[in-house]
Design an enzyme around this catalytic site. Structure first.
Site, PDB file in Angstrom:
ATOM      1  N   CYS A   1      -4.116  -9.005  -0.049  1.00 27.12           N
ATOM      2  CA  CYS A   1      -2.849  -9.742  -0.055  1.00 27.12           C
ATOM      3  C   CYS A   1      -2.519 -10.202  -1.464  1.00 27.12           C
ATOM      4  O   CYS A   1      -3.407 -10.482  -2.251  1.00 27.12           O
ATOM      5  CB  CYS A   1      -2.949 -10.981   0.812  1.00 27.12           C
ATOM      6  SG  CYS A   1      -3.736 -10.688   2.369  1.00 27.12           S
TER       7      CYS A   1
ATOM      8  N   ILE B   1       3.580  -3.749   8.764  1.00 28.78           N
ATOM      9  CA  ILE B   1       3.815  -4.774   9.777  1.00 28.78           C
ATOM     10  C   ILE B   1       4.186  -6.085   9.085  1.00 28.78           C
ATOM     11  O   ILE B   1       4.962  -6.878   9.610  1.00 28.78           O
ATOM     12  CB  ILE B   1       2.546  -4.982  10.653  1.00 28.78           C
ATOM     13  CG1 ILE B   1       2.087  -3.659  11.275  1.00 28.78           C
ATOM     14  CG2 ILE B   1       2.778  -6.044  11.729  1.00 28.78           C
ATOM     15  CD1 ILE B   1       3.059  -2.980  12.175  1.00 28.78           C
TER      16      ILE B   1
ATOM     17  N   GLY C   1     -12.147   3.571   8.625  1.00 28.09           N
ATOM     18  CA  GLY C   1     -11.178   4.545   8.136  1.00 28.09           C
ATOM     19  C   GLY C   1     -11.194   5.832   8.932  1.00 28.09           C
ATOM     20  O   GLY C   1     -12.048   6.685   8.735  1.00 28.09           O
TER      21      GLY C   1
ATOM     22  N   THR D   1      -6.076  -0.136   4.470  1.00 27.83           N
ATOM     23  CA  THR D   1      -5.205   1.045   4.413  1.00 27.83           C
ATOM     24  C   THR D   1      -4.903   1.452   2.959  1.00 27.83           C
ATOM     25  O   THR D   1      -4.897   0.625   2.057  1.00 27.83           O
ATOM     26  CB  THR D   1      -3.881   0.767   5.137  1.00 27.83           C
ATOM     27  OG1 THR D   1      -3.317  -0.422   4.604  1.00 27.83           O
ATOM     28  CG2 THR D   1      -4.102   0.596   6.621  1.00 27.83           C
TER      29      THR D   1
ATOM     30  N   GLY E   1      -5.109 -10.305  11.544  1.00 29.32           N
ATOM     31  CA  GLY E   1      -5.182 -11.251  10.426  1.00 29.32           C
ATOM     32  C   GLY E   1      -4.427 -12.549  10.700  1.00 29.32           C
ATOM     33  O   GLY E   1      -3.289 -12.526  11.160  1.00 29.32           O
TER      34      GLY E   1
ATOM     35  N   LYS F   1     -13.216  -7.861   3.119  1.00 29.43           N
ATOM     36  CA  LYS F   1     -12.640  -6.542   3.390  1.00 29.43           C
ATOM     37  C   LYS F   1     -11.961  -6.010   2.139  1.00 29.43           C
ATOM     38  O   LYS F   1     -11.035  -6.623   1.610  1.00 29.43           O
ATOM     39  CB  LYS F   1     -11.640  -6.638   4.540  1.00 29.43           C
ATOM     40  CG  LYS F   1     -11.040  -5.299   4.919  1.00 29.43           C
ATOM     41  CD  LYS F   1     -10.440  -5.368   6.288  1.00 29.43           C
ATOM     42  CE  LYS F   1      -9.747  -4.083   6.673  1.00 29.43           C
ATOM     43  NZ  LYS F   1      -9.154  -4.190   8.013  1.00 29.43           N
TER      44      LYS F   1
ATOM     45  N   ILE G   1     -12.591   0.856   4.552  1.00 22.71           N
ATOM     46  CA  ILE G   1     -11.499   0.509   3.688  1.00 22.71           C
ATOM     47  C   ILE G   1     -10.320  -0.061   4.484  1.00 22.71           C
ATOM     48  O   ILE G   1     -10.164   0.246   5.656  1.00 22.71           O
ATOM     49  CB  ILE G   1     -10.971   1.742   2.878  1.00 22.71           C
ATOM     50  CG1 ILE G   1     -10.545   2.862   3.829  1.00 22.71           C
ATOM     51  CG2 ILE G   1     -12.006   2.204   1.904  1.00 22.71           C
ATOM     52  CD1 ILE G   1      -9.936   4.080   3.098  1.00 22.71           C
TER      53      ILE G   1
HETATM   54  C1  LIG Z   1      -0.816  -1.419  12.555  1.00 23.18           C
HETATM   55  C2  LIG Z   1      -1.958  -1.872  11.681  1.00 23.18           C
HETATM   56  C3  LIG Z   1      -2.113  -3.235  11.382  1.00 23.18           C
HETATM   57  C4  LIG Z   1      -3.156  -3.668  10.561  1.00 23.18           C
HETATM   58  N1  LIG Z   1      -3.294  -5.009  10.301  1.00 23.18           N
HETATM   59  C5  LIG Z   1      -4.332  -5.442   9.533  1.00 23.18           C
HETATM   60  C6  LIG Z   1      -4.537  -6.849   9.278  1.00 23.18           C
HETATM   61  O1  LIG Z   1      -3.802  -7.715   9.775  1.00 23.18           O
HETATM   62  N2  LIG Z   1      -5.577  -7.225   8.479  1.00 23.18           N
HETATM   63  C7  LIG Z   1      -6.432  -6.301   7.929  1.00 23.18           C
HETATM   64  O2  LIG Z   1      -7.366  -6.688   7.232  1.00 23.18           O
HETATM   65  N3  LIG Z   1      -6.275  -4.968   8.177  1.00 23.18           N
HETATM   66  C8  LIG Z   1      -5.258  -4.522   8.945  1.00 23.18           C
HETATM   67  N4  LIG Z   1      -5.111  -3.160   9.190  1.00 23.18           N
HETATM   68  C9  LIG Z   1      -6.052  -2.196   8.599  1.00 23.18           C
HETATM   69  C10 LIG Z   1      -7.120  -1.768   9.594  1.00 23.18           C
HETATM   70  O3  LIG Z   1      -7.897  -2.865  10.022  1.00 23.18           O
HETATM   71  C11 LIG Z   1      -8.047  -0.681   8.991  1.00 23.18           C
HETATM   72  O4  LIG Z   1      -8.686  -1.194   7.852  1.00 23.18           O
HETATM   73  C12 LIG Z   1      -7.285   0.567   8.603  1.00 23.18           C
HETATM   74  O5  LIG Z   1      -6.284   0.851   9.542  1.00 23.18           O
HETATM   75  C13 LIG Z   1      -8.183   1.797   8.457  1.00 23.18           C
HETATM   76  O6  LIG Z   1      -8.841   2.112   9.653  1.00 23.18           O
HETATM   77  P1  LIG Z   1      -8.323   3.212  10.723  1.00 23.18           P
HETATM   78  O7  LIG Z   1      -8.071   4.461   9.963  1.00 23.18           O
HETATM   79  O8  LIG Z   1      -9.431   3.323  11.723  1.00 23.18           O
HETATM   80  O9  LIG Z   1      -7.090   2.643  11.313  1.00 23.18           O
HETATM   81  C14 LIG Z   1      -4.074  -2.717  10.015  1.00 23.18           C
HETATM   82  C15 LIG Z   1      -3.908  -1.364  10.333  1.00 23.18           C
HETATM   83  C16 LIG Z   1      -2.878  -0.922  11.157  1.00 23.18           C
HETATM   84  C17 LIG Z   1      -2.752   0.535  11.457  1.00 23.18           C
END
Ligand SMILES: Cc1cc2nc3c(=O)[nH]c(=O)nc-3n(C[C@H](O)[C@H](O)[C@H](O)COP(=O)(O)O)c2cc1C
Ligand SMILES: Cc1cc2nc3c(=O)[nH]c(=O)nc-3n(C[C@H](O)[C@H](O)[C@H](O)COP(=O)(O)OP(=O)(O)OC[C@H]3O[C@@H](n4cnc5c(N)ncnc54)[C@H](O)[C@@H]3O)c2cc1C
Ligand code: FES
Lengths: 307, 265
Positions: free
Chosen positions: A132, A73, A245, A195, A48, A167, A193
């Site tokens: 956000c 983060i 997800g 998180t 992001g 998103k 989704i």
């Molecule tokens: C360490 C970390 C940093 C993330 N940073 C962002 C971000 O900057 N912007 C965003 O839209 N989602 C961010 N996410 C969310 C992921 O893009 C994703 O939507 C979420 O982790 C679910 O997918 P997953 O289970 O495959 O990780 C972040 C996730 C993790 C684990």
């Protein structure tokens, strides 16, 4: 039999396959060069980006949980201008579609980001992180209020010359309401989704495990929630849905297509297996061949519900 | 970038104590380019619990394409690893991070506490292999004699003559903390020496303090929680020295840092 057709499109952008990386889990792509063929990815969604650089939250920022992890983060990133000058040259070279994830504190932030980024060569789409806080509205997240979500979508779409993906946050009562609002606002696709808000406590020290106290849950633990939401949203909107997800392998991805996703993003699994995206593309292809499907389109929303 | 993901056969398992294990892995790509202070990310178990890889310093690189890690059983991941047997395979990613600088100095003083001793063995060996080997002092600390005995023996076999030990319970060497041994060794003026330290955070803090008062350059190897190890998650942040409020990332900017780069709160 010919190789199955893996192409999908979002607005005017055509992706060679439906496997994308999730924002914040793939750095700026270069970090993964030793581990996979970046040009074989459908697309890369970068970390992001905000107007100015952000330092992020104090540590500890991450903690492992059962089949998942929590992160806080704090949206650390290099900021818009450094992203364009330092990260885009490499991203233009890798031969895959580049989606820039944006975040802001206000509608104006989002407008400026969209306007500037969509004129940058090599940016193929914008993904809007609406999880956000809206600083002007007392810090309520844009993504938890249908009217605000629609407004931010409209603001970005007015400025953007490239397709806009919004998103969605899962931390809402009815995600389909937000999805419809965003569709009304002009989004060419939704991704979900982000998180799930969670928390971890250390019983020995009686303290939270994250300095930020709460954080976002990701990884295999959230897959059932994500699948359910993708299924609901896919039935509620006409625009393509990108499923995210807990996807760790091709089978997981295929479940999301069956639930109605047109594409998927892989997040946390990149940490565990930096070559996973390549494997998922190959696995989807094999599945299509095995099931005698000509392309990915035959799989999207093909869930069979008896009764 | 010299980084690899590979399936590595476990060649040997040595249980040094009931909870300290040395594991030898066949990983030629990693062995060929690793430098002291770098680490590898190891996947313990097949499933998703534990989900994330675990970081371990490279303890030693052996000629025929082998690397060793030395670890203590703490939780789920290390327990699974300790239960592995020779002949089984593990998935590795590495070598990762910025290692120790071997830039020429009159002498090197290596300070290791607990499992922080792991990377120092590799470092000591590489220092001895330099065309003009510097003087070498090695200070090792642990909780008890049992934890230290085998490792101290290994350094002796390397030919390290200036080897001094400390234990928390006094069962071997100095009764107290290993950092307390530094002034005695470097009292004679430290500015042409290099301190290299790895161990628990309070120990590193103490070493950094000694280094400052002796005006001796000091490299420290730090640990944080890590999800990726490859600079993708930004989870491994630590505060940077100075007033900027910015962070360093242990997996990329480190794990080895100049002690002056780090904010020692
Ligand atoms: C360490 C970390 C940093 C993330 N940073 C962002 C971000 O900057 N912007 C965003 O839209 N989602 C961010 N996410 C969310 C992921 O893009 C994703 O939507 C979420 O982790 C679910 O997918 P997953 O289970 O495959 O990780 C972040 C996730 C993790 C684990
Ligand atoms: C660069 C680096 C090099 C390392 N080298 C070694 C080594 O050579 N030998 C060795 O024994 N250990 C080393 N560690 C620490 C090792 O990674 C942890 O002990 C291990 O991850 C614990 O896993 P677990 O599943 O057994 O424990 P968990 O159940 O995950 O946790 C048990 C305890 O260990 C702590 N812990 C978990 N992960 C880490 C981590 N990444 N760093 C520090 N503490 C952690 C937890 O907070 C908890 O208190 C290193 C860590 C880093 C970051
Ligand atoms: S551990 Fe992921 S960025 Fe350092």
């Amino acid at each position: 039999m010919n190789r199955p057709d893996l192409r999908i499109s979002i607005g005017s952008t055509v992706f060679s396959n439906p496997v994308l990386t999730a924002s914040g889990t793939f750095g700026y792509a270069r970090e993964f060069e030793p581990y996979l063929n970046l040009h074989r990815l459908g697309g890369v969604v970068v970390k992001g980006i905000s107007l100015s650089p952000r330092k992020g939250n104090p540590p500890p920022r991450i903690v492992e949980t059962a089949c998942g992890m929590l992160n806080a983060i704090g949206l650390e990133n290099v900021g818009l201008e450094r992203f364009i000058s330092e990260k885009m040259p490499y991203l233009r070279e890798i031969g895959t579609k580049v989606i820039v994830n944006i975040l802001g504190d206000s509608l104006d932030d989002y407008r400026l980001l969209a306007a500037r980024l969509s004129e940058v060569e090599g940016v193929h789409a914008i993904e809007v992180n609406i999880s956000c806080p809206n600083v002007k509205k007392g810090g309520v997240a844009f993504g938890t209020d249908a009217a605000m979500a629609e407004a931010v979508t409209r603001a970005v779409c007015e400025e953007s010359g490239v397709p806009v993906i919004v998103k969605l946050s899962p931390n809402v009562t009815d995600i389909t309401l937000i999805a419809r609002a965003v569709e009304n606002g002009g989004a060419q696709a939704v991704s979900l989704i982000n998180t799930l808000l969670g928390m971890a406590i250390d019983s020995r020290s009686r303290r939270p495990k994250l300095a930020n106290i709460v954080g976002g849950l990701s990884g295999p633990a959230i897959k059932p929630v994500a699948l359910r939401m993708v299924w609901q949203v896919a039935r509620a909107v006409q625009i393509p849905v990108i499923g995210i997800g807990g996807i760790s392998n091709a089978t997981d991805a295929i479940e999301f297509f069956l639930a109605g996703a047109s594409a998927v993003q892989i997040g946390t699994a990149n940490f565990v297996n930096p070559g996973v995206c390549d494997e998922v593309v190959r696995g989807i292809e094999e599945y299509l061949v095995e099931h005698r499907l000509q392309g990915i389109q035959g799989l999207i929303g093909a869930l069979i519900v008896d009764c | 970038m010299n980084q690899f993901q590979c399936q590595a056969e476990i060649v040997r398992m040595e249980h040094l104590t009931s909870d300290i294990v040395r594991m030898t892995l066949q990983a030629p790509d990693i062995a060929a380019c690793a430098i002291p202070g770098q680490f590898i990310m190891v996947k313990a178990g097949e499933g998703c619990d534990p989900l994330l890889r675990r970081p371990f310093s490279i303890h030693q690189v052996i000629g025929n394409g082998r690397v060793q890690i030395l670890f203590k059983v703490l939780g789920k991941g290390t327990r699974l690893l300790a239960g592995m047997r020779a002949g089984m395979a593990l998935n590795l990613v590495g070598p990762l991070g910025r290692g120790f600088s071997l830039e020429s100095r009159e002498g090197f003083c290596l300070v290791g506490g607990g499992m922080g001793i792991a990377p120092l063995y590799f470092l000591a060996r590489e220092l001895q292999r330099l065309s003009r080997p510097p003087q070498l002092v090695v200070l090792l600390g642990a909780r008890t004699a049992a934890e230290l005995a085998q490792l101290a023996e290994d350094f002796r076999e390397l030919g390290v003559r200036e080897l001094h030990l400390a234990t928390d319970d006094g069962s071997l060497g100095h009764h107290g903390y290993v950092a307390e041994l530094i002034p005695r060794q470097l009292g004679r003026g430290g500015d042409d020496w290099q301190l290299c330290a790895c161990g628990p955070h309070p120990m590193l803090q103490a070493v950094a303090k000694e280094a400052k008062s002796l005006s001796c350059p000091c490299q420290v190897s730090l640990e944080t929680m890590m999800a990726c190890g490859i600079s993708a998650c930004l989870g491994c942040a630590i505060p940077r020295a100075g007033l900027s409020g910015a962070y360093l990332h242990v997996c990329k900017d480190g794990p080895v840092f100049d002690a002056k780069e780090v904010a020692w709160l």
